[in-house]
Design an enzyme around this catalytic site. Structure first.
Site, mmCIF file in Angstrom:
data_model
loop_
_atom_site.group_PDB
_atom_site.id
_atom_site.type_symbol
_atom_site.label_atom_id
_atom_site.label_comp_id
_atom_site.label_asym_id
_atom_site.label_seq_id
_atom_site.Cartn_x
_atom_site.Cartn_y
_atom_site.Cartn_z
ATOM 1 N N HIS A 120 9.608 -3.536 3.235
ATOM 2 C CA HIS A 120 8.938 -3.611 1.893
ATOM 3 C C HIS A 120 10.232 -3.943 1.091
ATOM 4 O O HIS A 120 10.190 -4.983 -0.036
ATOM 5 C CB HIS A 120 8.326 -2.344 1.435
ATOM 6 C CG HIS A 120 6.883 -2.226 2.030
ATOM 7 N ND1 HIS A 120 6.881 -0.832 2.969
ATOM 8 C CD2 HIS A 120 5.723 -2.575 2.091
ATOM 9 C CE1 HIS A 120 5.491 -0.882 3.169
ATOM 10 N NE2 HIS A 120 5.006 -1.944 2.779
ATOM 11 N N MET A 146 1.071 -1.450 0.090
ATOM 12 C CA MET A 146 0.052 -0.018 -0.062
ATOM 13 C C MET A 146 0.775 1.131 -0.020
ATOM 14 O O MET A 146 0.341 2.139 0.444
ATOM 15 C CB MET A 146 -1.177 0.090 1.223
ATOM 16 C CG MET A 146 -1.684 -1.300 1.261
ATOM 17 S SD MET A 146 -3.411 -1.178 2.143
ATOM 18 C CE MET A 146 -2.802 -0.814 3.759
HETATM 19 O O1 PAF Z 1 -0.008 -5.797 3.943
HETATM 20 C C1 PAF Z 1 -0.340 -4.573 2.902
HETATM 21 O O2 PAF Z 1 0.252 -3.933 2.840
HETATM 22 C C2 PAF Z 1 -1.717 -4.838 2.281
HETATM 23 O O3 PAF Z 1 -2.484 -5.696 3.550
HETATM 24 C C3 PAF Z 1 -1.781 -5.637 1.079
HETATM 25 C C4 PAF Z 1 -1.250 -7.018 1.107
HETATM 26 C C5 PAF Z 1 -0.958 -5.012 0.179
HETATM 27 C C6 PAF Z 1 -3.124 -5.675 0.449
HETATM 28 O O4 PAF Z 1 -3.656 -4.289 0.459
#
Ligand code: PAF
Length: 290
Positions: free
Chosen positions: A46, A39
């Protein structure tokens, strides 16, 4: 589209109509596709998923979509950090081949796309599922939709969102999707705070004090076989609540597979889960206990 250049410049794609031919061409060339759904508001956690995908695949696709249907609280959705320009820079620097940044209509062209019908076998009953009603339905719906759009060979998720990870694994096996789910370790700040996009909303003092969360979890792990489940839960709660500005929402000790709360004489494959508020900011974390 220039597939010859995929290792050197990142494609920024907003529509399924452009993404899918790109993916199809990669697949026609027998390239292995790794996928990291996010997101946005990207941080080292990430990037560690991106790096693992880069190692294990020929091309890596990252999606950035703040999914409104998984927010049960409109303030949380409004305040969710959005840092798209720096996200793009970070991804490009890592060597990500494609960033997919759809708008809401692209993901949900009609209401029929908005709710996936799936019985999550009680994996969504406790913890996040209990305290954020509707969250997992929205999350699993968007992840399935993204999987259908990107059709990756492998997809990468962090263990910080452990309940999310188990639900995605279940969804993939339920729909028999040919996607391997790779579970990645939680990345932590030097003080132990689990990395999260929400951490940017903490004050300097809250961020420093947030070490209490992982410390309380580590203490529980140390005392797991000497204290009862109730004592362990109380200790974690008291330790976190004793910190200025911090308030526990729940502490649970549950089976790592079924996510059902465990009882005293069944202390195998157990994990502790916590959600708490630091001021207005909601943080979660977990730890394997046995
Ligand atoms: O973990 C996240 O950032 C969100 O829940 C995801 C998996 C991208 C789904 O919107």
């Amino acid at each position: 589209m220039n597939l010859g250049a995929i290792y050197f410049s990142m494609e920024i794609i907003h529509t399924i109509g452009i993404l899918q031919p790109y993916i199809n061409e990669c697949k026609a060339r027998q390239l292995q596709v790794g996928f990291v759904p996010t997101m946005g508001a990207l941080h080292e956690g990430h990037l560690s998923l991106i790096r693992q995908s880069l190692k294990e695949n020929d091309i890596t696709v990252c999606s950035i979509f703040v999914n409104p249907t998984q927010f049960n609280n409109t303030n949380d959705l409004a305040n969710y950090p959005r840092t798209i320009a720096s996200d793009i820079q970070l991804l490009e620097k890592e060597g990500c081949a494609v960033v997919f940044i759809p708008n809401e209509n692209e993901i949900y062209p009609s209401v029929s796309f908005k709710t996936l019908s799936i019985d999550l076998q009680d994996l969504d009953k406790n913890m996040e599922g209990k305290y954020r009603p509707g969250h997992f339905t929205g999350m699993v719906t968007v992840v399935k939709r993204l999987f259908e759009i990107v059709q990756p060979h492998k997809a990468y998720f962090g263990k910080k969102d452990y309940q999310q990870l188990k639900i995605i694994q279940f969804m993939v096996s339920y729909f028999k999707l040919p996607i391997q789910i790779i579970a990645c370790e939680t990345l932590r700040e030097p003080n132990g705070l689990a990395m999260s996009s929400r951490n940017t909303r903490l004050s300097a003092e809250q961020r420093k004090n947030a070490e209490v969360i992982y410390r309380a979890l580590l203490n529980a792990k140390q005392n797991f076989f000497t204290l009862s489940i109730t004592q362990l839960k109380n200790r974690i709660t008291e330790e976190i609540n004793s910190c200025k500005d911090f308030k526990v929402e729940y502490v649970e000790i549950a089976d790592a597979n079924s996510l059902k709360p465990i009882i005293d004489n069944e202390k195998i494959n157990a994990m502790a889960f916590v959600a708490c508020f630091a001021g207005e900011v909601r943080l979660i974390d977990n730890i394997h206990l046995s």
